[in-house]
Design a protein around this motif. Structure first.
Motif, PDB file in Angstrom:
ATOM      1  N   ALA A  36       0.808  -1.227   0.000  1.00 46.80           N
ATOM      2  CA  ALA A  36       0.000   0.000   0.000  1.00 46.80           C
ATOM      3  C   ALA A  36       0.843   1.279   0.000  1.00 46.80           C
ATOM      4  O   ALA A  36       0.314   2.351   0.289  1.00 46.80           O
ATOM      5  N   GLY A  37       2.118   1.192  -0.360  1.00 47.50           N
ATOM      6  CA  GLY A  37       2.963   2.392  -0.320  1.00 47.50           C
ATOM      7  C   GLY A  37       2.457   3.495  -1.235  1.00 47.50           C
ATOM      8  O   GLY A  37       2.417   4.664  -0.855  1.00 47.50           O
ATOM      9  N   GLU A  38       2.048   3.123  -2.446  1.00 49.26           N
ATOM     10  CA  GLU A  38       1.558   4.136  -3.386  1.00 49.26           C
ATOM     11  C   GLU A  38       0.271   4.769  -2.856  1.00 49.26           C
ATOM     12  O   GLU A  38       0.056   5.980  -2.959  1.00 49.26           O
ATOM     13  N   ALA A  39      -0.573   3.921  -2.269  1.00 54.30           N
ATOM     14  CA  ALA A  39      -1.854   4.421  -1.742  1.00 54.30           C
ATOM     15  C   ALA A  39      -1.624   5.414  -0.610  1.00 54.30           C
ATOM     16  O   ALA A  39      -2.349   6.409  -0.489  1.00 54.30           O
ATOM     17  N   ARG A  40      -0.601   5.184   0.216  1.00 56.41           N
ATOM     18  CA  ARG A  40      -0.351   6.116   1.325  1.00 56.41           C
ATOM     19  C   ARG A  40       0.032   7.505   0.800  1.00 56.41           C
ATOM     20  O   ARG A  40      -0.400   8.516   1.338  1.00 56.41           O
ATOM     21  N   LEU A  41       0.842   7.536  -0.253  1.00 58.55           N
ATOM     22  CA  LEU A  41       1.196   8.840  -0.822  1.00 58.55           C
ATOM     23  C   LEU A  41      -0.048   9.543  -1.363  1.00 58.55           C
ATOM     24  O   LEU A  41      -0.273  10.728  -1.098  1.00 58.55           O
ATOM     25  N   GLY A  49     -12.434  11.311   1.990  1.00 58.32           N
ATOM     26  CA  GLY A  49     -13.568  10.977   1.129  1.00 58.32           C
ATOM     27  C   GLY A  49     -13.410  11.504  -0.288  1.00 58.32           C
ATOM     28  O   GLY A  49     -14.385  11.920  -0.911  1.00 58.32           O
ATOM     29  N   ALA A  50     -12.184  11.510  -0.788  1.00 58.25           N
ATOM     30  CA  ALA A  50     -11.919  12.068  -2.127  1.00 58.25           C
ATOM     31  C   ALA A  50     -12.334  11.089  -3.218  1.00 58.25           C
ATOM     32  O   ALA A  50     -12.522   9.890  -2.981  1.00 58.25           O
ATOM     33  N   ARG A  51     -12.443  11.663  -4.423  1.00 57.61           N
ATOM     34  CA  ARG A  51     -12.723  10.850  -5.622  1.00 57.61           C
ATOM     35  C   ARG A  51     -11.387  10.503  -6.268  1.00 57.61           C
ATOM     36  O   ARG A  51     -10.624  11.389  -6.661  1.00 57.61           O
ATOM     37  N   ILE A  52     -11.112   9.199  -6.373  1.00 62.19           N
ATOM     38  CA  ILE A  52      -9.803   8.774  -6.875  1.00 62.19           C
ATOM     39  C   ILE A  52      -9.977   7.752  -7.992  1.00 62.19           C
ATOM     40  O   ILE A  52     -10.740   6.782  -7.852  1.00 62.19           O
ATOM     41  N   LEU A  53      -9.268   7.977  -9.090  1.00 58.72           N
ATOM     42  CA  LEU A  53      -9.228   7.018 -10.201  1.00 58.72           C
ATOM     43  C   LEU A  53      -7.920   6.240 -10.125  1.00 58.72           C
ATOM     44  O   LEU A  53      -6.844   6.838 -10.116  1.00 58.72           O
ATOM     45  N   ASP A  54      -8.036   4.920 -10.060  1.00 57.24           N
ATOM     46  CA  ASP A  54      -6.858   4.039 -10.115  1.00 57.24           C
ATOM     47  C   ASP A  54      -6.739   3.599 -11.582  1.00 57.24           C
ATOM     48  O   ASP A  54      -7.482   2.737 -12.053  1.00 57.24           O
ATOM     49  N   CYS A  57      -5.463  -0.304 -12.896  1.00 57.14           N
ATOM     50  CA  CYS A  57      -5.559  -0.728 -11.482  1.00 57.14           C
ATOM     51  C   CYS A  57      -5.092  -2.144 -11.239  1.00 57.14           C
ATOM     52  O   CYS A  57      -4.894  -2.545 -10.082  1.00 57.14           O
ATOM     53  N   GLY A  58      -4.909  -2.939 -12.296  1.00 55.25           N
ATOM     54  CA  GLY A  58      -4.502  -4.324 -12.097  1.00 55.25           C
ATOM     55  C   GLY A  58      -5.494  -5.059 -11.215  1.00 55.25           C
ATOM     56  O   GLY A  58      -6.717  -4.903 -11.366  1.00 55.25           O
ATOM     57  N   SER A  59      -4.981  -5.836 -10.269  1.00 58.66           N
ATOM     58  CA  SER A  59      -5.884  -6.607  -9.403  1.00 58.66           C
ATOM     59  C   SER A  59      -6.304  -5.817  -8.162  1.00 58.66           C
ATOM     60  O   SER A  59      -6.852  -6.396  -7.224  1.00 58.66           O
ATOM     61  N   GLY A  60      -6.063  -4.515  -8.151  1.00 61.88           N
ATOM     62  CA  GLY A  60      -6.766  -3.647  -7.218  1.00 61.88           C
ATOM     63  C   GLY A  60      -6.081  -3.312  -5.909  1.00 61.88           C
ATOM     64  O   GLY A  60      -6.705  -2.705  -5.040  1.00 61.88           O
ATOM     65  N   ARG A  61      -4.766  -3.605  -5.789  1.00 59.60           N
ATOM     66  CA  ARG A  61      -4.150  -3.391  -4.477  1.00 59.60           C
ATOM     67  C   ARG A  61      -4.133  -1.911  -4.083  1.00 59.60           C
ATOM     68  O   ARG A  61      -4.370  -1.575  -2.910  1.00 59.60           O
ATOM     69  N   VAL A  62      -3.885  -1.000  -5.039  1.00 61.03           N
ATOM     70  CA  VAL A  62      -3.776   0.424  -4.699  1.00 61.03           C
ATOM     71  C   VAL A  62      -5.169   1.016  -4.447  1.00 61.03           C
ATOM     72  O   VAL A  62      -5.432   1.617  -3.396  1.00 61.03           O
ATOM     73  N   GLY A  63      -6.060   0.808  -5.395  1.00 59.94           N
ATOM     74  CA  GLY A  63      -7.422   1.325  -5.216  1.00 59.94           C
ATOM     75  C   GLY A  63      -8.119   0.699  -4.020  1.00 59.94           C
ATOM     76  O   GLY A  63      -8.895   1.364  -3.319  1.00 59.94           O
ATOM     77  N   GLY A  64      -7.841  -0.578  -3.774  1.00 59.39           N
ATOM     78  CA  GLY A  64      -8.451  -1.244  -2.625  1.00 59.39           C
ATOM     79  C   GLY A  64      -8.014  -0.593  -1.323  1.00 59.39           C
ATOM     80  O   GLY A  64      -8.828  -0.350  -0.426  1.00 59.39           O
ATOM     81  N   ALA A  65      -6.719  -0.268  -1.215  1.00 57.88           N
ATOM     82  CA  ALA A  65      -6.218   0.383   0.003  1.00 57.88           C
ATOM     83  C   ALA A  65      -6.807   1.783   0.148  1.00 57.88           C
ATOM     84  O   ALA A  65      -7.122   2.221   1.260  1.00 57.88           O
ATOM     85  N   LEU A  66      -6.970   2.483  -0.971  1.00 56.11           N
ATOM     86  CA  LEU A  66      -7.543   3.833  -0.904  1.00 56.11           C
ATOM     87  C   LEU A  66      -9.017   3.785  -0.516  1.00 56.11           C
ATOM     88  O   LEU A  66      -9.506   4.647   0.220  1.00 56.11           O
ATOM     89  N   ALA A  67      -9.727   2.779  -0.983  1.00 57.91           N
ATOM     90  CA  ALA A  67     -11.129   2.619  -0.574  1.00 57.91           C
ATOM     91  C   ALA A  67     -11.203   2.310   0.928  1.00 57.91           C
ATOM     92  O   ALA A  67     -12.068   2.826   1.637  1.00 57.91           O
ATOM     93  N   GLU A  68     -10.285   1.491   1.406  1.00 54.94           N
ATOM     94  CA  GLU A  68     -10.264   1.187   2.847  1.00 54.94           C
ATOM     95  C   GLU A  68      -9.993   2.441   3.673  1.00 54.94           C
ATOM     96  O   GLU A  68     -10.428   2.548   4.818  1.00 54.94           O
ATOM     97  N   ALA A  69      -9.273   3.392   3.077  1.00 56.69           N
ATOM     98  CA  ALA A  69      -8.997   4.664   3.764  1.00 56.69           C
ATOM     99  C   ALA A  69     -10.177   5.625   3.652  1.00 56.69           C
ATOM    100  O   ALA A  69     -10.080   6.773   4.109  1.00 56.69           O
TER     101      ALA A  69
END
Ligand SMILES: C[S@@+](CC[C@H](N)C(=O)[O-])C[C@H]1O[C@@H](n2cnc3c(N)ncnc32)[C@H](O)[C@@H]1O
Length: 201
Positions: A36-41, A49-54, A57-69
């Motif tokens: 989740a390093g990219e997601a933390r940045l 509660g921002a709107r973010i486009l991954d 996205c591949g299998s979703g690791r970055v967007g998944g972490a951002l959704a969890e945040a």
């Protein structure tokens, strides 16, 4: 029709490529690796509660972490197998199959622009070269006022950083901040990786 992405050319040549990639990240997740390093940045770049486009996205690791945040995430990837894995492994975001060179989310019912676009994991180097500038134009078109794109890829992947900066400028994007890692090391002439935070020019 746009030129086929380098990623999908790899999949065509090796039908097991997507499964290999999915399982590789699942194994790292099981091992407790930090994915989740990219997601933390990106999380630090935006309001809650921002709107973010991954993008890619591949299998979703970055967007998944951002959704969890707590962010409102849309993920787009050209590989249907990876989108299926994202849906299974990271429920919550809206995962969509699509080529970034044809990105037009308003036409697909996603009408609100994005506070941030994250394009991690060398996606830029997996695009068909003829589509790179168009992809950056589409990123620009999907950003909300004040929004930024965070794009990371490595050197030695047949996309020179100088060419990327020229493509970004032609697409109406300019550097806001240039880094060499997702944990905020500065970018220098010797850097072997680029994390470009770009804003509309
Ligand atoms: C190495 S993976 C990175 C995936 C994800 N961003 C991550 O970091 O985990 C590269 C991704 O780029 C995607 N990709 C390549 N060309 C694309 C295109 N033209 N449109 C959408 N996705 C693309 C591939 O399908 C693949 O999922």
């Amino acid at each position: 029709m746009v030129e086929q992405s380098i990623w999908m050319q790899k999949v065509a040549a090796d039908p097991g490529h997507s499964t290999w990639y999915i399982e590789r990240f699942r194994a790292m997740a099981r091992a407790g690796d930090d994915l989740a390093g990219e997601a933390r940045l990106v999380d630090a770049m935006v309001s809650r509660g921002a709107r973010i486009l991954d993008a890619g996205c591949g299998s979703g690791r970055v967007g998944g972490a951002l959704a969890e945040a707590g962010h409102d995430v849309v993920g787009v990837d050209v590989d249907p197998a990876l989108i299926e894995a994202a849906e299974q492994d990271h429920p919550g975001p809206r995962w969509m199959v699509g080529d970034l060179a044809e990105l037009d989310l308003a036409a697909r019912g996603v009408t609100t622009p994005f506070d941030a676009i994250v394009c991690a994991g060398n996606v830029m180097a997996f695009l068909a070269p003829s589509t790179r500038r168009e992809v950056l134009k589409r990123f620009r078109a999907h950003l909300a006022p004040g929004g930024r794109a965070a794009i990371g890829f490595g050197a030695g992947r047949d996309y020179e950083f100088g060419d990327f900066f020229a493509d970004a400028a032609a697409a109406g994007l300019e550097p806001d901040l240039l880094l060499s890692t997702w944990d905020l090391r500065p970018f220098t002439d010797d850097s072997s990786f680029l994390v470009a935070l770009l804003r509309p020019a």
